[in-house]
Every structure is written in C-alpha cells, then in structure tokens.
Design a protein around this motif. Structure first.
Motif, PDB file in Angstrom:
ATOM      1  N   LEU A 111       0.811  -1.215   0.000  1.00 49.62           N
ATOM      2  CA  LEU A 111       0.000   0.000   0.000  1.00 49.62           C
ATOM      3  C   LEU A 111       0.844   1.265   0.000  1.00 49.62           C
ATOM      4  CD1 LEU A 111      -2.783  -1.140   2.492  1.00 49.62           C
ATOM      5  CD2 LEU A 111      -2.905  -1.065  -0.022  1.00 49.62           C
ATOM      6  N   VAL A 112       1.957   1.245   0.735  1.00 52.47           N
ATOM      7  CA  VAL A 112       2.816   2.427   0.803  1.00 52.47           C
ATOM      8  C   VAL A 112       3.630   2.580  -0.484  1.00 52.47           C
ATOM      9  CG1 VAL A 112       4.746   3.513   2.012  1.00 52.47           C
ATOM     10  CG2 VAL A 112       2.879   2.473   3.317  1.00 52.47           C
ATOM     11  N   THR A 113       4.225   1.493  -0.972  1.00 50.67           N
ATOM     12  CA  THR A 113       5.058   1.622  -2.179  1.00 50.67           C
ATOM     13  C   THR A 113       4.240   1.928  -3.426  1.00 50.67           C
ATOM     14  OG1 THR A 113       5.074  -0.768  -2.568  1.00 50.67           O
ATOM     15  CG2 THR A 113       6.922   0.148  -1.298  1.00 50.67           C
ATOM     16  N   SER A 114       2.981   1.513  -3.442  1.00 47.43           N
ATOM     17  CA  SER A 114       2.125   1.837  -4.583  1.00 47.43           C
ATOM     18  C   SER A 114       1.452   3.202  -4.411  1.00 47.43           C
ATOM     19  CB  SER A 114       1.077   0.745  -4.795  1.00 47.43           C
ATOM     20  OG  SER A 114       0.232   0.648  -3.676  1.00 47.43           O
ATOM     21  N   LYS A 115       1.781   3.903  -3.341  1.00 46.41           N
ATOM     22  CA  LYS A 115       1.288   5.239  -3.028  1.00 46.41           C
ATOM     23  C   LYS A 115      -0.222   5.307  -2.847  1.00 46.41           C
ATOM     24  CE  LYS A 115       5.309   7.546  -4.822  1.00 46.41           C
ATOM     25  NZ  LYS A 115       6.025   7.308  -3.603  1.00 46.41           N
ATOM     26  N   LEU A 116      -0.803   4.197  -2.394  1.00 45.88           N
ATOM     27  CA  LEU A 116      -2.221   4.181  -2.047  1.00 45.88           C
ATOM     28  C   LEU A 116      -2.429   4.624  -0.606  1.00 45.88           C
ATOM     29  CD1 LEU A 116      -3.278   0.874  -3.811  1.00 45.88           C
ATOM     30  CD2 LEU A 116      -3.674   3.225  -4.574  1.00 45.88           C
ATOM     31  N   ALA A 117      -1.382   4.514   0.207  1.00 50.16           N
ATOM     32  CA  ALA A 117      -1.415   4.946   1.606  1.00 50.16           C
ATOM     33  C   ALA A 117      -0.131   5.702   1.916  1.00 50.16           C
ATOM     34  CB  ALA A 117      -1.540   3.743   2.531  1.00 50.16           C
ATOM     35  N   ALA A 118      -0.249   6.674   2.802  1.00 50.75           N
ATOM     36  CA  ALA A 118       0.934   7.419   3.227  1.00 50.75           C
ATOM     37  C   ALA A 118       1.686   6.663   4.318  1.00 50.75           C
ATOM     38  CB  ALA A 118       0.529   8.795   3.737  1.00 50.75           C
ATOM     39  N   CYS A 119       0.935   5.977   5.174  1.00 53.18           N
ATOM     40  CA  CYS A 119       1.526   5.292   6.318  1.00 53.18           C
ATOM     41  C   CYS A 119       0.621   4.137   6.716  1.00 53.18           C
ATOM     42  CB  CYS A 119       1.653   6.272   7.483  1.00 53.18           C
ATOM     43  SG  CYS A 119       2.248   5.548   9.024  1.00 53.18           S
ATOM     44  N   VAL A 120       1.236   3.031   7.115  1.00 54.34           N
ATOM     45  CA  VAL A 120       0.485   1.898   7.645  1.00 54.34           C
ATOM     46  C   VAL A 120       1.176   1.434   8.918  1.00 54.34           C
ATOM     47  CG1 VAL A 120      -0.392  -0.438   7.241  1.00 54.34           C
ATOM     48  CG2 VAL A 120      -0.192   1.163   5.313  1.00 54.34           C
ATOM     49  N   ASN A 121       0.443   1.457  10.021  1.00 48.16           N
ATOM     50  CA  ASN A 121       0.946   0.907  11.278  1.00 48.16           C
ATOM     51  C   ASN A 121       0.470  -0.530  11.388  1.00 48.16           C
ATOM     52  OD1 ASN A 121      -0.170   3.941  12.232  1.00 48.16           O
ATOM     53  ND2 ASN A 121       1.977   3.519  12.561  1.00 48.16           N
ATOM     54  N   ILE A 130      -4.292   2.216   8.479  1.00 46.14           N
ATOM     55  CA  ILE A 130      -3.862   2.744   7.184  1.00 46.14           C
ATOM     56  C   ILE A 130      -4.316   4.197   7.069  1.00 46.14           C
ATOM     57  CG2 ILE A 130      -4.067   2.450   4.684  1.00 46.14           C
ATOM     58  CD1 ILE A 130      -5.003  -0.520   5.418  1.00 46.14           C
ATOM     59  N   LYS A 131      -3.373   5.107   6.824  1.00 40.33           N
ATOM     60  CA  LYS A 131      -3.703   6.523   6.636  1.00 40.33           C
ATOM     61  C   LYS A 131      -3.605   6.838   5.151  1.00 40.33           C
ATOM     62  CE  LYS A 131      -1.360   6.369  10.042  1.00 40.33           C
ATOM     63  NZ  LYS A 131      -0.916   5.411  10.988  1.00 40.33           N
ATOM     64  N   ALA A 132      -4.705   7.362   4.596  1.00 40.50           N
ATOM     65  CA  ALA A 132      -4.741   7.605   3.156  1.00 40.50           C
ATOM     66  C   ALA A 132      -5.751   8.697   2.818  1.00 40.50           C
ATOM     67  CB  ALA A 132      -5.132   6.320   2.418  1.00 40.50           C
ATOM     68  N   ARG A 133      -5.659   9.179   1.607  1.00 34.23           N
ATOM     69  CA  ARG A 133      -6.651  10.126   1.101  1.00 34.23           C
ATOM     70  C   ARG A 133      -7.912   9.366   0.709  1.00 34.23           C
ATOM     71  NH1 ARG A 133      -5.988  15.110  -0.201  1.00 34.23           N
ATOM     72  NH2 ARG A 133      -7.492  14.853  -1.890  1.00 34.23           N
ATOM     73  N   GLN A 134      -9.057  10.003   0.907  1.00 37.64           N
ATOM     74  CA  GLN A 134     -10.325   9.365   0.559  1.00 37.64           C
ATOM     75  C   GLN A 134     -10.412   9.065  -0.933  1.00 37.64           C
ATOM     76  OE1 GLN A 134     -13.754  11.468   2.041  1.00 37.64           O
ATOM     77  NE2 GLN A 134     -13.302  10.924   4.149  1.00 37.64           N
ATOM     78  N   ASP A 135      -9.821   9.899  -1.762  1.00 40.32           N
ATOM     79  CA  ASP A 135      -9.917   9.663  -3.199  1.00 40.32           C
ATOM     80  C   ASP A 135      -9.083   8.464  -3.668  1.00 40.32           C
ATOM     81  OD1 ASP A 135      -7.481  10.949  -2.860  1.00 40.32           O
ATOM     82  OD2 ASP A 135      -7.884  12.537  -4.312  1.00 40.32           O
ATOM     83  N   HIS A 136      -8.324   7.842  -2.772  1.00 43.82           N
ATOM     84  CA  HIS A 136      -7.576   6.622  -3.090  1.00 43.82           C
ATOM     85  C   HIS A 136      -8.279   5.365  -2.567  1.00 43.82           C
ATOM     86  CE1 HIS A 136      -4.435   9.563  -3.818  1.00 43.82           C
ATOM     87  NE2 HIS A 136      -3.800   8.634  -4.492  1.00 43.82           N
ATOM     88  N   TYR A 137      -9.440   5.551  -1.925  1.00 44.89           N
ATOM     89  CA  TYR A 137     -10.072   4.419  -1.254  1.00 44.89           C
ATOM     90  C   TYR A 137     -10.399   3.263  -2.192  1.00 44.89           C
ATOM     91  CZ  TYR A 137     -13.066   1.319   1.236  1.00 44.89           C
ATOM     92  OH  TYR A 137     -13.588   0.170   1.770  1.00 44.89           O
ATOM     93  N   ALA A 138     -11.010   3.513  -3.319  1.00 48.09           N
ATOM     94  CA  ALA A 138     -11.433   2.415  -4.215  1.00 48.09           C
ATOM     95  C   ALA A 138     -10.238   1.570  -4.647  1.00 48.09           C
ATOM     96  CB  ALA A 138     -12.175   2.962  -5.432  1.00 48.09           C
ATOM     97  N   GLN A 139      -9.145   2.209  -5.016  1.00 46.28           N
ATOM     98  CA  GLN A 139      -7.934   1.480  -5.419  1.00 46.28           C
ATOM     99  C   GLN A 139      -7.335   0.727  -4.237  1.00 46.28           C
ATOM    100  OE1 GLN A 139      -6.147   5.147  -7.183  1.00 46.28           O
ATOM    101  NE2 GLN A 139      -5.335   3.657  -8.653  1.00 46.28           N
ATOM    102  N   LEU A 140      -7.341   1.358  -3.077  1.00 46.35           N
ATOM    103  CA  LEU A 140      -6.789   0.746  -1.876  1.00 46.35           C
ATOM    104  C   LEU A 140      -7.604  -0.492  -1.492  1.00 46.35           C
ATOM    105  CD1 LEU A 140      -5.379   2.680   1.076  1.00 46.35           C
ATOM    106  CD2 LEU A 140      -6.933   0.814   1.527  1.00 46.35           C
ATOM    107  N   GLU A 141      -8.918  -0.366  -1.508  1.00 43.79           N
ATOM    108  CA  GLU A 141      -9.782  -1.499  -1.193  1.00 43.79           C
ATOM    109  C   GLU A 141      -9.520  -2.658  -2.164  1.00 43.79           C
ATOM    110  OE1 GLU A 141     -14.142  -2.042  -2.347  1.00 43.79           O
ATOM    111  OE2 GLU A 141     -14.266  -1.325  -0.265  1.00 43.79           O
ATOM    112  N   SER A 142      -9.407  -2.339  -3.415  1.00 45.33           N
ATOM    113  CA  SER A 142      -9.154  -3.361  -4.434  1.00 45.33           C
ATOM    114  C   SER A 142      -7.811  -4.055  -4.198  1.00 45.33           C
ATOM    115  CB  SER A 142      -9.186  -2.702  -5.808  1.00 45.33           C
ATOM    116  OG  SER A 142      -9.374  -3.625  -6.802  1.00 45.33           O
ATOM    117  N   ALA A 143      -6.793  -3.277  -3.872  1.00 45.47           N
ATOM    118  CA  ALA A 143      -5.463  -3.851  -3.615  1.00 45.47           C
ATOM    119  C   ALA A 143      -5.496  -4.793  -2.415  1.00 45.47           C
ATOM    120  CB  ALA A 143      -4.445  -2.733  -3.388  1.00 45.47           C
ATOM    121  N   ILE A 144      -6.217  -4.408  -1.363  1.00 48.79           N
ATOM    122  CA  ILE A 144      -6.316  -5.280  -0.192  1.00 48.79           C
ATOM    123  C   ILE A 144      -7.051  -6.561  -0.566  1.00 48.79           C
ATOM    124  CG2 ILE A 144      -7.308  -5.568   2.118  1.00 48.79           C
ATOM    125  CD1 ILE A 144      -6.821  -2.531   2.545  1.00 48.79           C
TER     126      ILE A 144
END
Length: 108
Positions: free
Chosen positions: A25-35, A60-74
């Motif tokens: 998530l971080v390397t694909s720039k879908l999230a800024a930070c993941v604890n 996972i800390k991210a922008r809302q406009d990245h949510y759909a891609q982030l959800e798909s990646a997970i």
C-alpha cells in the motif's frame, strides 16, 4: 480539509501478511503510512460458528480519493475470504501531518 482523509482498519492473520500488505500500500502510493499492531484477539461469528483468532491490525492513513484502489489492492492480496476493510473519515488532524499525507500521494 480533514474530510479528505481516511483511517482504514484491516485485520491480517499473521505478521508476514500484515507487513506485505503494508509495504504494498505504501510503495504503490495508495497509503501514506500503515501501522501494524500485532497481537490483537478477535472474536467473531463466521458461518454460524463463534470463532477466535490472534490477528494483526493495520491502521492505514490515506486520502479518501484513493479508497477504491486501496480497497481493491487489499481484496486482491489478502488471504481471507472476507477481509475486514473499514474506512473512518478523519474529521480533524494536525494540518502538517495531513499535508504530509498529501505529499506522499503527489509523486504518483
């Protein structure tokens, strides 16, 4: 400004899965930070049975406009049949931190 951000919760079955998803998530720039929070005890009903598991929680800390891609990646990289993916809007936050989240997404 703060409404542009999410804190996304996702549980994982083990440390290796949690770290792999966090790095993806971080390397694909879908999230800024993941604890990765290890050692949580989860109790839930699955297919009519009470279950329990030791899991790792991703914060996972991210922008809302990245949510759909982030959800798909997970979903595409998670071993669970039905992964927990819950997004909470961030109503307030340190402006400098929120700007940093933005900067992590800019170089996409």
């Amino acid at each position: 400004m703060a409404a542009d951000y999410h804190l996304i919760l996702c549980t994982c079955p083990d440390q290796a899965t949690a770290e792999a998803l966090a790095k993806l998530l971080v390397t694909s720039k879908l999230a800024a930070c993941v604890n990765v929070v290890p050692g949580i005890s989860s109790f839930y009903t699955w297919k009519g049975q009470l279950e329990s598991a030791q899991e790792h929680l991703l914060l996972i800390k991210a922008r809302q406009d990245h949510y759909a891609q982030l959800e798909s990646a997970i979903k595409n990289n998670h071993p669970y049949e039905l992964p927990e993916i819950i997004a909470l809007s961030i109503d307030q936050g340190l402006p400098e931190y929120l700007n940093w989240i933005d900067s992590c997404h800019r170089s996409q």
